[in-house]
Design a protein around this motif. Structure first.
Motif, PDB file in Angstrom:
ATOM      1  N   MET A   1       0.844  -1.194   0.000  1.00  0.00           N
ATOM      2  CA  MET A   1       0.000   0.000   0.000  1.00  0.00           C
ATOM      3  C   MET A   1       0.884   1.250   0.000  1.00  0.00           C
ATOM      4  N   THR A   2       0.817   2.023  -1.092  1.00  0.00           N
ATOM      5  CA  THR A   2       1.603   3.251  -1.141  1.00  0.00           C
ATOM      6  C   THR A   2       0.740   4.449  -0.733  1.00  0.00           C
ATOM      7  N   VAL A   3       1.406   5.444  -0.172  1.00  0.00           N
ATOM      8  CA  VAL A   3       0.681   6.575   0.403  1.00  0.00           C
ATOM      9  C   VAL A   3       1.104   7.896  -0.251  1.00  0.00           C
ATOM     10  N   SER A   4       0.130   8.712  -0.608  1.00  0.00           N
ATOM     11  CA  SER A   4       0.416  10.084  -1.038  1.00  0.00           C
ATOM     12  C   SER A   4      -0.156  11.029   0.012  1.00  0.00           C
ATOM     13  N   VAL A   5       0.694  11.909   0.524  1.00  0.00           N
ATOM     14  CA  VAL A   5       0.201  12.905   1.473  1.00  0.00           C
ATOM     15  C   VAL A   5       0.083  14.244   0.743  1.00  0.00           C
ATOM     16  N   VAL A   6      -1.100  14.814   0.759  1.00  0.00           N
ATOM     17  CA  VAL A   6      -1.338  16.077   0.054  1.00  0.00           C
ATOM     18  C   VAL A   6      -1.518  17.204   1.072  1.00  0.00           C
ATOM     19  N   ILE A   7      -0.696  18.232   0.957  1.00  0.00           N
ATOM     20  CA  ILE A   7      -0.759  19.343   1.922  1.00  0.00           C
ATOM     21  C   ILE A   7      -0.828  20.686   1.196  1.00  0.00           C
ATOM     22  N   PRO A   8      -1.951  21.416   1.367  1.00  0.00           N
ATOM     23  CA  PRO A   8      -2.060  22.738   0.742  1.00  0.00           C
ATOM     24  C   PRO A   8      -1.406  23.800   1.626  1.00  0.00           C
ATOM     25  N   LEU A   9      -0.744  24.747   0.998  1.00  0.00           N
ATOM     26  CA  LEU A   9      -0.051  25.785   1.767  1.00  0.00           C
ATOM     27  C   LEU A   9      -0.295  27.151   1.152  1.00  0.00           C
ATOM     28  N   TYR A  10      -0.744  28.053   1.968  1.00  0.00           N
ATOM     29  CA  TYR A  10      -0.916  29.427   1.511  1.00  0.00           C
ATOM     30  C   TYR A  10      -0.271  30.346   2.539  1.00  0.00           C
ATOM     31  N   ASN A  11       0.802  30.938   2.171  1.00  0.00           N
ATOM     32  CA  ASN A  11       1.570  31.799   3.084  1.00  0.00           C
ATOM     33  C   ASN A  11       1.862  31.133   4.426  1.00  0.00           C
ATOM     34  N   GLU A  12       2.569  30.042   4.370  1.00  0.00           N
ATOM     35  CA  GLU A  12       2.916  29.312   5.597  1.00  0.00           C
ATOM     36  C   GLU A  12       4.435  29.189   5.714  1.00  0.00           C
ATOM     37  N   SER A  28       8.721   8.001   6.998  1.00  0.00           N
ATOM     38  CA  SER A  28       9.863   7.116   6.778  1.00  0.00           C
ATOM     39  C   SER A  28       9.817   5.903   7.707  1.00  0.00           C
ATOM     40  N   ASN A  29       9.016   5.995   8.770  1.00  0.00           N
ATOM     41  CA  ASN A  29       8.869   4.842   9.654  1.00  0.00           C
ATOM     42  C   ASN A  29       7.692   3.944   9.297  1.00  0.00           C
ATOM     43  N   LEU A  30       7.005   4.285   8.215  1.00  0.00           N
ATOM     44  CA  LEU A  30       5.800   3.526   7.844  1.00  0.00           C
ATOM     45  C   LEU A  30       6.116   2.144   7.304  1.00  0.00           C
ATOM     46  N   GLY A  31       7.234   2.071   6.585  1.00  0.00           N
ATOM     47  CA  GLY A  31       7.580   0.797   5.968  1.00  0.00           C
ATOM     48  C   GLY A  31       6.848   0.569   4.657  1.00  0.00           C
ATOM     49  N   SER A  32       6.272   1.618   4.088  1.00  0.00           N
ATOM     50  CA  SER A  32       5.671   1.476   2.763  1.00  0.00           C
ATOM     51  C   SER A  32       6.041   2.682   1.910  1.00  0.00           C
ATOM     52  N   GLY A  33       5.855   2.553   0.609  1.00  0.00           N
ATOM     53  CA  GLY A  33       6.218   3.640  -0.296  1.00  0.00           C
ATOM     54  C   GLY A  33       5.357   4.869  -0.045  1.00  0.00           C
ATOM     55  N   TYR A  34       5.948   6.045  -0.222  1.00  0.00           N
ATOM     56  CA  TYR A  34       5.159   7.256   0.005  1.00  0.00           C
ATOM     57  C   TYR A  34       5.673   8.401  -0.842  1.00  0.00           C
ATOM     58  N   LYS A 104      -2.348   5.891  12.391  1.00  0.00           N
ATOM     59  CA  LYS A 104      -3.656   5.503  12.938  1.00  0.00           C
ATOM     60  C   LYS A 104      -4.711   5.461  11.843  1.00  0.00           C
ATOM     61  N   LEU A 105      -4.680   6.488  10.989  1.00  0.00           N
ATOM     62  CA  LEU A 105      -5.634   6.556   9.880  1.00  0.00           C
ATOM     63  C   LEU A 105      -5.411   5.399   8.909  1.00  0.00           C
ATOM     64  N   LEU A 106      -4.128   5.133   8.612  1.00  0.00           N
ATOM     65  CA  LEU A 106      -3.810   4.080   7.646  1.00  0.00           C
ATOM     66  C   LEU A 106      -4.235   2.705   8.173  1.00  0.00           C
ATOM     67  N   GLU A 107      -4.082   2.510   9.477  1.00  0.00           N
ATOM     68  CA  GLU A 107      -4.515   1.244  10.090  1.00  0.00           C
ATOM     69  C   GLU A 107      -6.011   1.026   9.817  1.00  0.00           C
ATOM     70  N   LYS A 108      -6.787   2.077  10.033  1.00  0.00           N
ATOM     71  CA  LYS A 108      -8.238   1.998   9.798  1.00  0.00           C
ATOM     72  C   LYS A 108      -8.568   1.811   8.318  1.00  0.00           C
TER      73      LYS A 108
END
Ligand code: UDP
Ligand code: MG
Length: 312
Positions: A1-12, A28-34, A104-108
């Motif tokens: 199971m590979t994971v994409s994390v999407v983060i929007p940023l506006y003046n941060e 990096s501690n997940l043990g899966s591709g990301y 936690k989310l990925l476990e669910k």
């Protein structure tokens, strides 16, 4: 199971570097591709520059730079279009969400299609943010029938096929669970940590409440009637038309058989109004029916979603 994390940023720009450190540590501690997709939503500060610096050193990072500030929903949508993971996780880029909750989310996610974070101990001002949010969550849950404690929490996880089938408009990202319910998703909620905003400013104020209410009307309409608009407009139109017809009939009888003058009576106006409104509503419903056909048939979009086919 590979994971994409999407983060929007506006003046941060005060948050990005610490944010990346924390997200990286967890992933990096997940043990899966990301991959981490930062979407710079037309920032006018150093956000993009800092993101470019991060990307240079870390090839698991993709930076999307939008031409101008399109808003958080559009920023998410851009991230979704570029995401390649089996699971897509979204979160805010202001350090109010904690990346440590991602596992936690990925476990669910193992037996769900959509997992939503719940900021049970939310660290935002009570009267301007938490109270409106409590009311909004209650109303949205009631109206859409999709019960969540915290629609507004950005920390959510989606299965790829759920998100790729979805089109987002306006400020609609908070309604994804309600919209996705149409696809028959298995939904779960997970309690997540929430922090006050330490750096930078919140991009929203009270005016968001009105937008949320209008978006809710759209979502509810699409959820219930998107493939049968006449079923929504029709009954009201028929009722209005019938009432107008009865009123006019009554006046006509009075005029012809009793000989009363009806020209100056308010009831005449009401009767005519109701008939016109009735015709308008049914006309609108019929136009809607045509739009639905154009929409689905021109794009070969089915009006159903298949989970799997057995024996074909
Ligand atoms: N954001 C964005 N575009 C916008 C407004 C906000 O990308 O037009 C981002 C913002 O940088 C942050 C997240 O969306 O990462 C949530 O915004 P904010 O913290 O201002 O919202 P709040 O937590 O106050 O609801
Ligand atoms: Mg925030």
């Amino acid at each position: 199971m590979t994971v994409s994390v999407v983060i929007p940023l506006y003046n941060e720009d005060e948050n990005v570097e610490i944010l990346h450190e924390r997200v990286k540590e967890t992933l990096s501690n997940l043990g899966s591709g990301y991959e981490i997709i930062y979407v710079d939503d037309g920032s006018t500060d150093q956000t993009l520059k800092k993101l470019e610096g991060i990307q240079e050193k870390d090839k698991s990072v993709v930076v999307l730079s939008l031409r101008r500030n399109f808003g958080q929903t559009a920023a998410f949508a851009a991230g979704f279009d570029f995401a390649r993971g089996d699971v897509i996780v979204t979160m805010d880029g202001d350090l109010q969400n904690d990346p440590k909750d991602i596992p936690k989310l990925l476990e669910k996610m193992k037996d769900h299609d959509l997992v939503s974070g719940w900021r049970k101990k939310r660290k935002d001002p009570f009267f301007t943010r938490r109270l409106p949010s409590i009311l909004a969550n209650w109303i949205i849950s009631r109206v859409t029938g999709v019960k969540l404690h915290d629609y507004g929490c950005s920390l959510k996880a989606y299965r790829k096929d759920v998100i790729k089938n979805l089109k987002l408009y306006g400020e609609m990202h908070r309604f994804i669970p309600a919209v996705a319910s149409w696809y028959g998703v298995r939904l779960a909620e997970v309690e997540t940590t929430h922090y006050p905003r330490f750096k930078g400013k919140s991009k929203y104020g009270m005016s968001r409440t009105v937008k949320v209410i209008l978006d809710l009307i759209t979502v509810k309409f699409l959820q219930s009637f998107s493939t049968k608009p006449l079923q929504f407009f029709g009954p009201i139109g028929l009722l209005s038309g019938a009432l107008g017809f009865l009123i006019s009939l009554y006046l006509t009888i009075e005029k012809i058989f009793i000989g009363k003058a009806i020209g100056g009576r308010p009831l005449l106006l009401l009767g005519v109004l109701l008939i016109i409104v009735g015709i308008q509503l049914i006309g609108m419903g019929l136009l809607g029916e045509m739009l639905v056909r154009v929409y689905h048939e021109s794009q070969r979009k089915p009006i159903y979603v298949i989970k799997k086919v057995i024996g074909s």
